[in-house]
Scaffold this motif. Structure first.
Motif, mmCIF file in Angstrom:
data_model
loop_
_atom_site.group_PDB
_atom_site.id
_atom_site.type_symbol
_atom_site.label_atom_id
_atom_site.label_comp_id
_atom_site.label_asym_id
_atom_site.label_seq_id
_atom_site.Cartn_x
_atom_site.Cartn_y
_atom_site.Cartn_z
ATOM 1 N N GLU A 15 0.809 -1.213 0.000
ATOM 2 C CA GLU A 15 0.000 0.000 0.000
ATOM 3 C C GLU A 15 0.851 1.276 0.000
ATOM 4 O O GLU A 15 0.657 2.174 -0.800
ATOM 5 N N THR A 16 1.862 1.293 0.889
ATOM 6 C CA THR A 16 2.611 2.537 1.078
ATOM 7 C C THR A 16 4.010 2.525 0.485
ATOM 8 O O THR A 16 4.700 3.533 0.505
ATOM 9 N N GLY A 17 4.425 1.375 0.002
ATOM 10 C CA GLY A 17 5.776 1.345 -0.544
ATOM 11 C C GLY A 17 6.100 0.001 -1.161
ATOM 12 O O GLY A 17 5.256 -0.900 -1.222
ATOM 13 N N LEU A 18 7.347 -0.120 -1.622
ATOM 14 C CA LEU A 18 7.791 -1.387 -2.194
ATOM 15 C C LEU A 18 8.201 -2.324 -1.069
ATOM 16 O O LEU A 18 8.914 -1.925 -0.149
ATOM 17 N N GLU A 19 7.767 -3.562 -1.170
ATOM 18 C CA GLU A 19 8.194 -4.563 -0.205
ATOM 19 C C GLU A 19 9.344 -5.346 -0.839
ATOM 20 O O GLU A 19 9.157 -6.069 -1.812
ATOM 21 N N VAL A 20 10.534 -5.126 -0.287
ATOM 22 C CA VAL A 20 11.748 -5.694 -0.851
ATOM 23 C C VAL A 20 12.178 -6.889 -0.001
ATOM 24 O O VAL A 20 12.370 -6.758 1.203
ATOM 25 N N THR A 21 12.293 -8.046 -0.624
ATOM 26 C CA THR A 21 12.650 -9.259 0.118
ATOM 27 C C THR A 21 13.948 -9.835 -0.430
ATOM 28 O O THR A 21 14.072 -10.074 -1.636
#
Ligand SMILES: [Zn+2]
Length: 366
Positions: free
Chosen positions: A24-30
């Protein structure tokens, strides 16, 4: 929907594979090891302004200093522009650059020819780069790097490095003299930057067993320089259009932050073998034994067997390579003997070891 990504944390050299998704609020970097972090959309910056025609993107975020994220997927770019329209704000300036791009058609034509020769557009463009552009590119890389790490400048050490650099440059047969600096970085690393420049780290200089080892590393990096591997790698990273804009005198903003990235790039096995070939030739021409670099690879081959060290040495250009160290050691040690003198006098070697300040005592052989 998650996309494959290449991640660099900016602290250790080298990059790893991971994934990235839109939250929702940003990139989820894994990361590959499963650790996740959120890069809020408002904190993102792109190496080049994005458009719907962009095929890939190199991102940084102010929440993770020095870290970079590369995604080579047009669908990702399109979705990203929707979430973070600010990343395409540079498009206006980009349009102004089109005239220059048109002026660069001749250059592009030359690149097209080189492409036909099957050496790839990046290498073609790197080979077509005038020396002035390569120098400018190299200076930007060094400037970007030295914003993070101090240049070591003890006068006696600088003089010793200059002596060694001149001896090897003359032996390399290049018209340009290689410029070499040591930076105060606690990571074993050495890399070539565009325009015949080489960066060594403090950790490397202090861990070498003697001047012949440093000479061997420098000769290897000179090999990369002679083959224009750094220029080619940078064009690959920023893309041909941004590189062309830079060549036409455009602002360097697009490449201002990639000095550290260059330190993390992997070359192909073929490129490493090319650089190794140059290093053996340069050492021979300089009358410096290949025993130093051979012993060095032998030591590395031993270290490679133990699992704990991979992380600390993984970023070392000369190490993070595909050719096996044992095989490279053999190649160096099997060279027919020739008259050789030490790469530096004892006094100069001590000066080089302490170029960043007092060096730790030499460790015993493992
Ligand atoms: Zn290399």
């Amino acid at each position: 929907m998650r996309y494959a990504a290449t991640l660099s944390d900016g602290l250790t050299a080298g990059s790893s594979s991971g994934t990235v998704g839109f939250a929702e609020t940003g990139l989820e970097v894994t990361s590959g090891s499963g650790e996740s972090s959120l890069w809020p959309y408002a904190t993102l910056a792109a190496a080049t302004p994005l458009s719907r025609a962009s095929r890939d993107v190199l991102l940084t975020s102010s929440v993770q200093d020095g870290a970079t994220l590369f995604v080579g997927d047009p669908a990702f770019v399109t979705q990203l522009i929707g979430r973070a329209p600010g990343l395409s704000a540079g498009r206006e300036r980009w349009k102004a650059a089109r005239w220059w791009a048109a002026a660069g058609a001749a250059v592009a034509g030359a690149i097209g020819v080189l492409w036909w020769l099957d050496i790839g557009p990046a290498r073609g463009l790197a080979n077509a780069m005038p020396d002035g552009v390569r120098d400018r590119l190299g200076q930007q890389v060094i400037a970007s790097m030295t914003r993070s790490y101090r240049v070591c400048n003890a006068p006696a050490g600088v003089a010793a490095l200059d002596t060694l650099g001149q001896r090897l440059s003359a032996a390399a047969g290049s018209t340009a003299k290689f410029k070499i600096i040591v930076v105060n970085w606690k990571l074993l690393n050495a890399f070539a930057a565009p325009g015949e420049q080489i960066v060594l780290t403090r950790e490397l200089v202090e861990n070498a067993r003697g001047p012949d080892e440093v000479a061997g590393v420098l000769a290897h990096e000179m090999g990369h320089g002679l083959e224009r591997h750094p220029e080619t790698a940078l064009v690959r990273v920023v893309g041909v259009s941004a590189a062309l804009e830079f060549m036409m005198g455009g602002s360097g903003s697009t490449i201002a932050n990639i000095g550290l990235l260059l330190a993390q790039l992997n070359y192909t096995r073929a490129a490493e073998l090319e650089a190794d070939g140059h290093s053996l030739r340069i050492l021979k021409n300089a009358g410096i034994s290949t025993g130093g670099i051979g012993d060095f690879f032998k030591r590395v081959a031993k270290i490679e067997g133990s699992s704990t060290v991979g992380k600390t040495i993984g970023g070392y250009d000369i190490l993070r390579t595909h050719p096996q160290s044992a095989e490279r050691a053999k190649r160096a040690l099997d060279q027919p003997p020739y008259p050789a003198t030490p790469a530096l006098t004892d006094a100069d070697w001590q000066a080089l070891r302490t170029i960043c300040g007092a060096a730790p005592a030499q460790k015993a052989e493992p």
